[in-house]
Write a protein that holds these residues in place. Structure first.
Motif, mmCIF file in Angstrom:
data_model
loop_
_atom_site.group_PDB
_atom_site.id
_atom_site.type_symbol
_atom_site.label_atom_id
_atom_site.label_comp_id
_atom_site.label_asym_id
_atom_site.label_seq_id
_atom_site.Cartn_x
_atom_site.Cartn_y
_atom_site.Cartn_z
ATOM 1 N N THR A 360 4.747 30.836 -56.177
ATOM 2 C CA THR A 360 3.863 30.754 -57.569
ATOM 3 C C THR A 360 2.739 29.242 -56.861
ATOM 4 O O THR A 360 3.627 28.184 -57.021
ATOM 5 N N LEU A 361 1.874 29.662 -57.022
ATOM 6 C CA LEU A 361 1.147 28.408 -56.446
ATOM 7 C C LEU A 361 -0.186 27.979 -57.323
ATOM 8 O O LEU A 361 -0.889 28.634 -57.817
ATOM 9 N N GLU A 362 -0.418 26.909 -57.597
ATOM 10 C CA GLU A 362 -1.098 26.158 -58.849
ATOM 11 C C GLU A 362 -1.728 25.294 -58.713
ATOM 12 O O GLU A 362 -1.241 24.007 -57.698
ATOM 13 N N GLU A 363 -2.932 24.765 -58.578
ATOM 14 C CA GLU A 363 -4.087 23.675 -58.267
ATOM 15 C C GLU A 363 -3.829 22.992 -60.263
ATOM 16 O O GLU A 363 -4.233 23.031 -60.718
ATOM 17 N N ALA A 364 -4.565 21.411 -59.217
ATOM 18 C CA ALA A 364 -4.169 20.652 -60.534
ATOM 19 C C ALA A 364 -5.120 19.535 -59.878
ATOM 20 O O ALA A 364 -5.270 19.120 -58.531
ATOM 21 N N PRO A 365 -5.889 18.668 -60.191
ATOM 22 C CA PRO A 365 -6.372 17.701 -60.446
ATOM 23 C C PRO A 365 -5.862 16.914 -59.161
ATOM 24 O O PRO A 365 -4.603 16.150 -59.726
ATOM 25 N N GLY A 366 -5.946 16.833 -57.653
ATOM 26 C CA GLY A 366 -5.395 15.710 -56.896
ATOM 27 C C GLY A 366 -3.905 16.255 -56.581
ATOM 28 O O GLY A 366 -3.488 15.410 -55.852
ATOM 29 N N ALA A 367 -3.333 17.619 -57.222
ATOM 30 C CA ALA A 367 -2.399 17.920 -56.566
ATOM 31 C C ALA A 367 -2.206 19.445 -56.273
ATOM 32 O O ALA A 367 -2.961 19.976 -57.017
ATOM 33 N N VAL A 368 -1.331 20.240 -56.158
ATOM 34 C CA VAL A 368 -0.684 21.052 -55.503
ATOM 35 C C VAL A 368 0.493 21.096 -56.211
ATOM 36 O O VAL A 368 1.360 20.687 -55.973
ATOM 37 N N THR A 369 0.833 22.220 -56.456
ATOM 38 C CA THR A 369 2.318 22.902 -57.308
ATOM 39 C C THR A 369 2.903 24.280 -56.736
ATOM 40 O O THR A 369 1.986 25.102 -57.754
ATOM 41 N N VAL A 370 4.233 24.224 -56.578
ATOM 42 C CA VAL A 370 4.137 25.562 -55.688
ATOM 43 C C VAL A 370 5.744 25.436 -56.244
ATOM 44 O O VAL A 370 6.901 24.372 -56.669
ATOM 45 N N ARG A 371 5.844 26.613 -57.283
ATOM 46 C CA ARG A 371 7.403 27.198 -57.993
ATOM 47 C C ARG A 371 7.806 28.184 -57.386
ATOM 48 O O ARG A 371 7.504 29.104 -57.417
ATOM 49 N N VAL A 372 8.553 28.162 -57.466
ATOM 50 C CA VAL A 372 9.854 29.160 -56.113
ATOM 51 C C VAL A 372 11.436 29.565 -57.463
ATOM 52 O O VAL A 372 12.310 28.649 -57.979
ATOM 53 N N GLU A 373 10.917 30.466 -58.273
ATOM 54 C CA GLU A 373 12.172 30.902 -59.460
ATOM 55 C C GLU A 373 12.863 31.862 -58.981
ATOM 56 O O GLU A 373 12.249 33.092 -58.084
ATOM 57 N N ASP A 374 13.926 31.923 -59.337
ATOM 58 C CA ASP A 374 14.964 33.579 -58.988
ATOM 59 C C ASP A 374 15.632 33.874 -60.615
ATOM 60 O O ASP A 374 15.903 33.157 -61.547
ATOM 61 N N ASP A 375 16.415 34.334 -60.737
ATOM 62 C CA ASP A 375 17.488 34.925 -61.343
ATOM 63 C C ASP A 375 18.027 35.083 -61.452
ATOM 64 O O ASP A 375 19.442 36.248 -62.198
ATOM 65 N N GLY A 376 19.489 33.825 -60.598
ATOM 66 C CA GLY A 376 20.849 33.779 -60.134
ATOM 67 C C GLY A 376 21.228 33.038 -61.299
ATOM 68 O O GLY A 376 20.788 33.081 -62.859
ATOM 69 N N PRO A 377 22.343 32.879 -60.601
ATOM 70 C CA PRO A 377 22.835 32.213 -62.189
ATOM 71 C C PRO A 377 22.617 30.745 -62.321
ATOM 72 O O PRO A 377 23.432 30.097 -63.390
ATOM 73 N N GLY A 378 21.919 30.092 -61.145
ATOM 74 C CA GLY A 378 21.720 28.906 -61.805
ATOM 75 C C GLY A 378 22.525 27.399 -60.810
ATOM 76 O O GLY A 378 23.304 27.901 -60.002
ATOM 77 N N ARG A 428 16.810 27.351 -65.865
ATOM 78 C CA ARG A 428 15.475 28.183 -66.561
ATOM 79 C C ARG A 428 15.985 28.293 -68.067
ATOM 80 O O ARG A 428 17.321 29.437 -68.197
ATOM 81 N N ARG A 429 14.916 28.971 -68.883
ATOM 82 C CA ARG A 429 15.894 28.625 -69.691
ATOM 83 C C ARG A 429 16.440 30.404 -70.333
ATOM 84 O O ARG A 429 17.242 30.887 -70.959
ATOM 85 N N GLU A 430 15.823 31.820 -69.175
ATOM 86 C CA GLU A 430 15.584 32.854 -69.438
ATOM 87 C C GLU A 430 17.152 33.292 -68.343
ATOM 88 O O GLU A 430 17.103 34.135 -68.267
ATOM 89 N N GLY A 431 17.395 32.242 -67.864
ATOM 90 C CA GLY A 431 18.406 32.115 -66.746
ATOM 91 C C GLY A 431 17.900 32.227 -64.942
ATOM 92 O O GLY A 431 16.495 32.468 -64.847
ATOM 93 N N GLY A 432 18.613 31.945 -64.102
ATOM 94 C CA GLY A 432 18.249 31.425 -62.946
ATOM 95 C C GLY A 432 17.242 29.804 -62.974
ATOM 96 O O GLY A 432 17.770 28.986 -63.684
ATOM 97 N N LEU A 433 16.517 29.794 -61.911
ATOM 98 C CA LEU A 433 17.464 28.597 -61.249
ATOM 99 C C LEU A 433 15.072 28.006 -61.070
ATOM 100 O O LEU A 433 14.429 29.520 -60.797
ATOM 101 N N VAL A 434 14.293 27.357 -61.099
ATOM 102 C CA VAL A 434 13.140 26.989 -60.463
ATOM 103 C C VAL A 434 12.834 25.560 -59.839
ATOM 104 O O VAL A 434 13.548 24.599 -60.321
ATOM 105 N N ALA A 435 12.112 25.935 -58.333
ATOM 106 C CA ALA A 435 11.939 25.062 -57.425
ATOM 107 C C ALA A 435 10.616 24.394 -57.738
ATOM 108 O O ALA A 435 9.858 25.119 -57.195
ATOM 109 N N ALA A 436 10.494 23.513 -57.939
ATOM 110 C CA ALA A 436 8.723 22.783 -57.865
ATOM 111 C C ALA A 436 8.945 22.155 -56.884
ATOM 112 O O ALA A 436 9.313 20.437 -57.654
ATOM 113 N N VAL A 437 7.732 22.116 -56.082
ATOM 114 C CA VAL A 437 7.100 21.441 -55.499
ATOM 115 C C VAL A 437 5.601 20.507 -55.692
ATOM 116 O O VAL A 437 5.057 22.006 -55.614
ATOM 117 N N ARG A 438 5.739 19.095 -55.796
ATOM 118 C CA ARG A 438 4.236 19.168 -55.758
ATOM 119 C C ARG A 438 3.747 18.110 -54.229
ATOM 120 O O ARG A 438 4.427 17.685 -54.032
#
Length: 469
Positions: A360-378, A428-438
């Motif tokens: 997912t790619l999100e826009e915010a004032p002055g920055a952008v955030t990329v999130r990569v999520e998976d359903d692995g063991p974390g 992630r609470r649901e399981g898996g990992l999330v990597a966030a790049v700002r």
């Protein structure tokens, strides 16, 4: 002018600081003495005006209450060296300069209001070698006159709150002068800090720092320049050695691959090819990390949304599960190849260890955030920061058996940090990992400064990536 100031100023930082403080204190001291002297002078002038007004009013009151035959003697009795009084039937023979002394007459009448009813007239006495004197005349009720002569007060009015205003202006001047002096003293230190920051971000070549300023700053700049040269030489030697090793490794790898092709055992041939692919991948990843690919690429406007869409499409074409959600177009200033490699590492990690990737790619004032999520063991909470260290691998599912050299996230952080951004991983609470790049959107000056500090980015001293030899 600058050389003259440098010659007159102390050589040490401590000396310049003491000079600045001493200069400010001396200015404040002399200014205070001047204000005190001015305040005393104003107080004396005020006392002199009160003296003249009180004596004039007293003389008019005392002489006017006596019979005429006693008035002349009374005037002589009331006279002092500072105030001489004379009674007469007629007014003063000499003309009075009313216009020039009008402010003084107003002040005298304000200090002794009864003088306003006596038609007070003032004039300057003829000049002599003594102090300046004024002469005045007051008309009594029976039309006779009382004349007097006294030392002249200051003809200009005494300003109200003059000392406070002068003190405030002097303090403001000292503050401004101190700011300029402190900036002059600390400029070499700020220049040293900027040079250290630029070098710490991975400048391709050392940028010599001017060795000027106070002695301590010159010593620090000289030491910093020597440190830059040593570190750059060490990195260059290490990189050159790794380049030679990588070049020498490719030849036996290719020979082993060729010999494996003549094996009759297909299963053994495939196992050997897999091991050789892993060796090539390890060499290429290690050299890519040590090469620092972000340093050999110019920043330019690129479509971050297109980069992410391409990564997901490529993964889908390989039969993996990868989806993208976000804007169709998002131009941003960055180094496209380096950013694509970093984000590709995150997507590959999610595919290998989580079975799929949701980007997912999100826009915010002055920055952008990329999130990569998976359903692995974390990842264990204690290892969330350690995974960014070079050659760090987890012992559970994220091990060499699933591929990887332990450099994927290290390269991600290297690239993102060079762009002025941050990268984090979390479970992630649901399981898996999330990597966030700002990534900051307004970092043009930072990238330009890094590029200008290095000059034209040199080509890497490493040979082409594995497989191109």
């Amino acid at each position: 002018m600058r050389r003259a100031l440098a010659w007159l100023s102390p050589a040490t930082l401590a000396g310049r600081t003491v000079l600045a403080l001493l200069g400010g204190l001396l200015v404040f001291h002399f200014g205070s003495v001047w204000l005190l002297e001015r305040g005393v002078r104003d107080a004396l002038e005020e006392a002199r005006e009160i003296h003249v007004a009180d004596h004039a009013a007293m003389a008019a009151r005392a002489i006017g209450g006596l019979p005429k035959e006693l008035r002349e003697d009374a005037a002589r009795a009331l006279s002092t060296p500072a105030f001489e009084a004379v009674w007469g039937h007629s007014g003063p023979a000499e003309p009075m300069d009313e216009a020039a002394l009008a402010p003084l007459r107003v002040r005298l009448q304000r200090r002794a209001p009864e003088l306003a009813g006596l038609h007070l007239r003032l004039g300057l006495a003829p000049a002599n070698d003594g102090p300046r004197r004024i002469q005045g005349a007051m008309r009594l009720a029976d039309a006779s006159w009382v004349s007097f002569a006294a030392e002249a007060p200051d003809l200009a009015p005494v300003p109200t709150h003059a000392s406070l205003a002068s003190l405030s202006a002097m303090a403001l001047g000292i503050v401004l002068a101190s700011i300029l002096v402190v900036r002059w003293i600390t400029t070499p230190l700020r220049r040293l800090a900027k040079a250290a920051e630029a070098f710490g971000k991975g400048a391709a070549a050392p940028v010599p720092l001017p060795e000027d300023g106070p002695r301590e700053v010159r010593d620090a700049a000289r030491t910093f320049n020597a440190m830059q040269a040593r570190i750059h030489r060490l990195v260059a030697d290490r990189t050159q050695a790794l380049a030679a090793v990588s070049h020498d490794l490719r030849t036996p790898i290719q020979r082993l691959r060729l010999r494996a092709g003549f094996l009759d055992d297909t299963e053994a041939q495939q196992a050997i090819d897999a091991d050789l692919d892993e060796m090539e991948g390890m060499v290429e990843a290690t050299l890519a990390y040590l090469r620092g690919e972000t340093e050999s690429e110019e920043p330019r406007q690129a479509d971050l949304a297109a980069i992410l869409s391409t990564l997901c499409d490529d993964a889908t074409d390989r039969g993996a599960s990868a989806t993208y959600a976000g804007p169709d177009r998002l131009p941003i200033l960055l180094r496209p190849l380096a950013v694509k490699r970093a984000l590709g590492n995150l997507v590959d990690n999610a595919l290998k260890h989580g079975g799929g990737a949701r980007v997912t790619l999100e826009e915010a004032p002055g920055a952008v955030t990329v999130r990569v999520e998976d359903d692995g063991p974390g990842i264990p909470e204690a290892a969330l920061e350690a995974v960014f260290e070079p050659f760090h691998r987890l012992d559970a599912s994220r091990n060499r058996g699933t591929g990887g050299t332990g450099l994927g996230l290290a390269i991600v952080r290297q690239v993102v940090t060079a762009h002025g951004g941050t990268v984090t991983v979390a479970n992630r609470r649901e399981g898996g990992l999330v990597a966030a790049v700002r990534l900051p959107r307004q970092h043009t000056s930072k990238l330009d400064d890094a590029t200008n500090a290095r000059g034209t980015p040199p080509r890497s001293v490493l040979p082409p990536a594995a497989g191109s030899a």
